[in-house]
Design a protein around this motif. Structure first.
Motif, PDB file in Angstrom:
ATOM      1  N   THR A 133      37.706  42.452  40.965  1.00 31.84           N
ATOM      2  CA  THR A 133      39.022  42.739  40.414  1.00 31.84           C
ATOM      3  C   THR A 133      39.058  44.151  39.856  1.00 31.84           C
ATOM      4  O   THR A 133      38.159  44.555  39.121  1.00 31.84           O
ATOM      5  CB  THR A 133      39.377  41.735  39.294  1.00 31.84           C
ATOM      6  OG1 THR A 133      39.275  40.402  39.811  1.00 31.84           O
ATOM      7  CG2 THR A 133      40.781  41.959  38.773  1.00 31.84           C
ATOM      8  N   THR A 134      40.098  44.871  40.238  1.00 29.81           N
ATOM      9  CA  THR A 134      40.397  46.170  39.650  1.00 29.81           C
ATOM     10  C   THR A 134      41.764  46.042  38.982  1.00 29.81           C
ATOM     11  O   THR A 134      42.336  44.945  38.934  1.00 29.81           O
ATOM     12  CB  THR A 134      40.423  47.282  40.725  1.00 29.81           C
ATOM     13  OG1 THR A 134      41.532  47.051  41.600  1.00 29.81           O
ATOM     14  CG2 THR A 134      39.124  47.324  41.525  1.00 29.81           C
ATOM     15  N   GLU A 135      42.325  47.143  38.550  1.00 32.34           N
ATOM     16  CA  GLU A 135      43.636  47.100  37.909  1.00 32.34           C
ATOM     17  C   GLU A 135      44.715  46.593  38.858  1.00 32.34           C
ATOM     18  O   GLU A 135      45.636  45.887  38.444  1.00 32.34           O
ATOM     19  CB  GLU A 135      44.006  48.497  37.405  1.00 32.34           C
ATOM     20  CG  GLU A 135      45.311  48.543  36.654  1.00 32.34           C
ATOM     21  CD  GLU A 135      45.628  49.937  36.146  1.00 32.34           C
ATOM     22  OE1 GLU A 135      46.800  50.162  35.798  1.00 32.34           O
ATOM     23  OE2 GLU A 135      44.725  50.794  36.089  1.00 32.34           O
ATOM     24  N   ASN A 136      44.586  46.911  40.165  1.00 35.69           N
ATOM     25  CA  ASN A 136      45.640  46.591  41.126  1.00 35.69           C
ATOM     26  C   ASN A 136      45.233  45.663  42.266  1.00 35.69           C
ATOM     27  O   ASN A 136      46.061  45.311  43.091  1.00 35.69           O
ATOM     28  CB  ASN A 136      46.185  47.886  41.737  1.00 35.69           C
ATOM     29  CG  ASN A 136      46.774  48.792  40.684  1.00 35.69           C
ATOM     30  OD1 ASN A 136      47.542  48.347  39.847  1.00 35.69           O
ATOM     31  ND2 ASN A 136      46.389  50.056  40.704  1.00 35.69           N
ATOM     32  N   ILE A 137      43.959  45.312  42.324  1.00 33.76           N
ATOM     33  CA  ILE A 137      43.457  44.486  43.432  1.00 33.76           C
ATOM     34  C   ILE A 137      42.590  43.361  42.880  1.00 33.76           C
ATOM     35  O   ILE A 137      41.728  43.588  42.033  1.00 33.76           O
ATOM     36  CB  ILE A 137      42.627  45.337  44.414  1.00 33.76           C
ATOM     37  CG1 ILE A 137      43.515  46.381  45.096  1.00 33.76           C
ATOM     38  CG2 ILE A 137      41.936  44.463  45.457  1.00 33.76           C
ATOM     39  CD1 ILE A 137      42.757  47.397  45.935  1.00 33.76           C
ATOM     40  N   HIS A 138      42.844  42.156  43.386  1.00 37.03           N
ATOM     41  CA  HIS A 138      41.987  41.004  43.065  1.00 37.03           C
ATOM     42  C   HIS A 138      41.667  40.293  44.374  1.00 37.03           C
ATOM     43  O   HIS A 138      42.571  39.926  45.130  1.00 37.03           O
ATOM     44  CB  HIS A 138      42.691  40.039  42.115  1.00 37.03           C
ATOM     45  CG  HIS A 138      41.924  38.767  41.909  1.00 37.03           C
ATOM     46  ND1 HIS A 138      40.810  38.700  41.116  1.00 37.03           N
ATOM     47  CD2 HIS A 138      42.101  37.535  42.421  1.00 37.03           C
ATOM     48  CE1 HIS A 138      40.330  37.469  41.134  1.00 37.03           C
ATOM     49  NE2 HIS A 138      41.102  36.735  41.926  1.00 37.03           N
ATOM     50  N   ILE A 139      40.366  40.102  44.630  1.00 35.03           N
ATOM     51  CA  ILE A 139      39.942  39.323  45.787  1.00 35.03           C
ATOM     52  C   ILE A 139      38.938  38.281  45.316  1.00 35.03           C
ATOM     53  O   ILE A 139      38.219  38.491  44.332  1.00 35.03           O
ATOM     54  CB  ILE A 139      39.327  40.196  46.905  1.00 35.03           C
ATOM     55  CG1 ILE A 139      38.107  40.958  46.395  1.00 35.03           C
ATOM     56  CG2 ILE A 139      40.379  41.128  47.489  1.00 35.03           C
ATOM     57  CD1 ILE A 139      37.260  41.555  47.486  1.00 35.03           C
ATOM     58  N   ALA A 140      38.901  37.159  46.019  1.00 39.34           N
ATOM     59  CA  ALA A 140      37.956  36.104  45.638  1.00 39.34           C
ATOM     60  C   ALA A 140      37.686  35.184  46.813  1.00 39.34           C
ATOM     61  O   ALA A 140      38.553  34.937  47.645  1.00 39.34           O
ATOM     62  CB  ALA A 140      38.501  35.291  44.468  1.00 39.34           C
ATOM     63  N   LEU A 141      36.461  34.692  46.843  1.00 44.08           N
ATOM     64  CA  LEU A 141      36.056  33.576  47.695  1.00 44.08           C
ATOM     65  C   LEU A 141      35.600  32.498  46.731  1.00 44.08           C
ATOM     66  O   LEU A 141      34.757  32.755  45.858  1.00 44.08           O
ATOM     67  CB  LEU A 141      34.912  33.986  48.621  1.00 44.08           C
ATOM     68  CG  LEU A 141      35.251  35.033  49.673  1.00 44.08           C
ATOM     69  CD1 LEU A 141      33.989  35.519  50.376  1.00 44.08           C
ATOM     70  CD2 LEU A 141      36.244  34.493  50.678  1.00 44.08           C
ATOM     71  N   THR A 142      36.162  31.311  46.842  1.00 45.97           N
ATOM     72  CA  THR A 142      35.884  30.292  45.835  1.00 45.97           C
ATOM     73  C   THR A 142      35.751  28.894  46.428  1.00 45.97           C
ATOM     74  O   THR A 142      36.479  28.547  47.358  1.00 45.97           O
ATOM     75  CB  THR A 142      36.978  30.284  44.743  1.00 45.97           C
ATOM     76  OG1 THR A 142      36.667  29.284  43.769  1.00 45.97           O
ATOM     77  CG2 THR A 142      38.359  30.015  45.326  1.00 45.97           C
ATOM     78  N   PRO A 143      34.841  28.093  45.856  1.00 47.87           N
ATOM     79  CA  PRO A 143      34.734  26.698  46.289  1.00 47.87           C
ATOM     80  C   PRO A 143      35.745  25.799  45.567  1.00 47.87           C
ATOM     81  O   PRO A 143      35.869  24.631  45.886  1.00 47.87           O
ATOM     82  CB  PRO A 143      33.307  26.326  45.893  1.00 47.87           C
ATOM     83  CG  PRO A 143      33.059  27.153  44.671  1.00 47.87           C
ATOM     84  CD  PRO A 143      33.780  28.463  44.919  1.00 47.87           C
ATOM     85  N   HIS A 144      36.455  26.358  44.600  1.00 49.33           N
ATOM     86  CA  HIS A 144      37.389  25.576  43.781  1.00 49.33           C
ATOM     87  C   HIS A 144      38.787  25.580  44.392  1.00 49.33           C
ATOM     88  O   HIS A 144      39.108  26.407  45.253  1.00 49.33           O
ATOM     89  CB  HIS A 144      37.433  26.132  42.361  1.00 49.33           C
ATOM     90  CG  HIS A 144      36.088  26.186  41.710  1.00 49.33           C
ATOM     91  ND1 HIS A 144      35.293  25.072  41.542  1.00 49.33           N
ATOM     92  CD2 HIS A 144      35.380  27.222  41.220  1.00 49.33           C
ATOM     93  CE1 HIS A 144      34.164  25.413  40.955  1.00 49.33           C
ATOM     94  NE2 HIS A 144      34.186  26.724  40.756  1.00 49.33           N
ATOM     95  N   ASP A 145      39.632  24.669  43.912  1.00 55.78           N
ATOM     96  CA  ASP A 145      41.020  24.642  44.351  1.00 55.78           C
ATOM     97  C   ASP A 145      41.665  25.990  44.049  1.00 55.78           C
ATOM     98  O   ASP A 145      41.371  26.616  43.016  1.00 55.78           O
ATOM     99  CB  ASP A 145      41.797  23.538  43.638  1.00 55.78           C
ATOM    100  CG  ASP A 145      41.373  22.141  44.081  1.00 55.78           C
ATOM    101  OD1 ASP A 145      40.665  22.017  45.102  1.00 55.78           O
ATOM    102  OD2 ASP A 145      41.754  21.177  43.388  1.00 55.78           O
ATOM    103  N   LEU A 146      42.547  26.429  44.928  1.00 51.50           N
ATOM    104  CA  LEU A 146      43.200  27.716  44.748  1.00 51.50           C
ATOM    105  C   LEU A 146      44.366  27.596  43.773  1.00 51.50           C
ATOM    106  O   LEU A 146      45.014  26.561  43.695  1.00 51.50           O
ATOM    107  CB  LEU A 146      43.680  28.260  46.096  1.00 51.50           C
ATOM    108  CG  LEU A 146      42.602  28.409  47.170  1.00 51.50           C
ATOM    109  CD1 LEU A 146      43.173  29.127  48.384  1.00 51.50           C
ATOM    110  CD2 LEU A 146      41.379  29.132  46.646  1.00 51.50           C
TER     111      LEU A 146
END
Length: 175
Positions: free
Chosen positions: A21-34
């Motif tokens: 995560t930056t100020e303007n960008i968030h990326i994620a790969l997650t095993p949890h519910d979105l």
């Protein structure tokens, strides 16, 4: 290209979300519910006149075959790098305020969200175009694969961008 896999196969999935995560960008790969609301909150901006949210879900059929579930896996370090490049490219190209791309890893039952993309921009046209382009680039480029399990049969591994089971998609993106 696809390969068949028995229904008992379990991919190696991280137990916690992998994020950048930056100020303007968030990326994620997650095993949890979105969490689509969290993505929308991240991209919210007082200078944005438009916020677009895309939620991709597991459907119950593919090519008239009943799907029982999907399971996603990735080469996480490379996929995170690719997702960040996609988000950065889309952010700059469409003059976005913010962008969030979150993809599910592991089991994704019918009706559950597998990808959430949220973008904000000064104007709606840029936001609409950016959201669509972010989805298409993610499907085309991110190192994320899915095991599609069919009712009464084995699962089939496919890249996110593949068309029919076992059919490769040419470089132009057609089938």
């Amino acid at each position: 290209m696809s390969t068949s896999e028995s229904n008992s196969y379990t991919p190696d999935i991280p137990s916690d979300p992998i994020t950048k995560t930056t100020e303007n960008i968030h990326i994620a790969l997650t095993p949890h519910d979105l969490d689509s609301l969290a993505a929308t909150r991240f991209v919210r901006s007082p200078s944005a006149g438009a916020t677009v949210l895309f939620i991709g879900t597991t459907r119950d059929t593919f090519n008239d075959k009943a799907v029982s579930s999907l399971s996603y896996t990735s080469y996480t370090p490379l996929a995170m790098s690719t997702l960040y490049k996609i988000a950065s490219t889309i952010h700059a190209k469409h003059s976005l305020d913010k962008i969030s791309i979150v993809h599910k890893l592991g089991e994704c039952p019918i009706g559950q969200e597998s990808i959430v993309i949220a973008v904000s921009a000064k104007h709606r046209k840029a936001a609409w175009l950016a959201g669509e382009e972010a989805l298409e680039m993610t499907k085309e480029k991110a190192e994320i694969w899915k095991l599609e399990r069919f009712e009464g049969g084995e699962g089939v591994w496919r890249a996110n961008r593949d068309g029919a089971v076992g059919e490769r998609v040419d470089e132009a993106g057609g089938q």
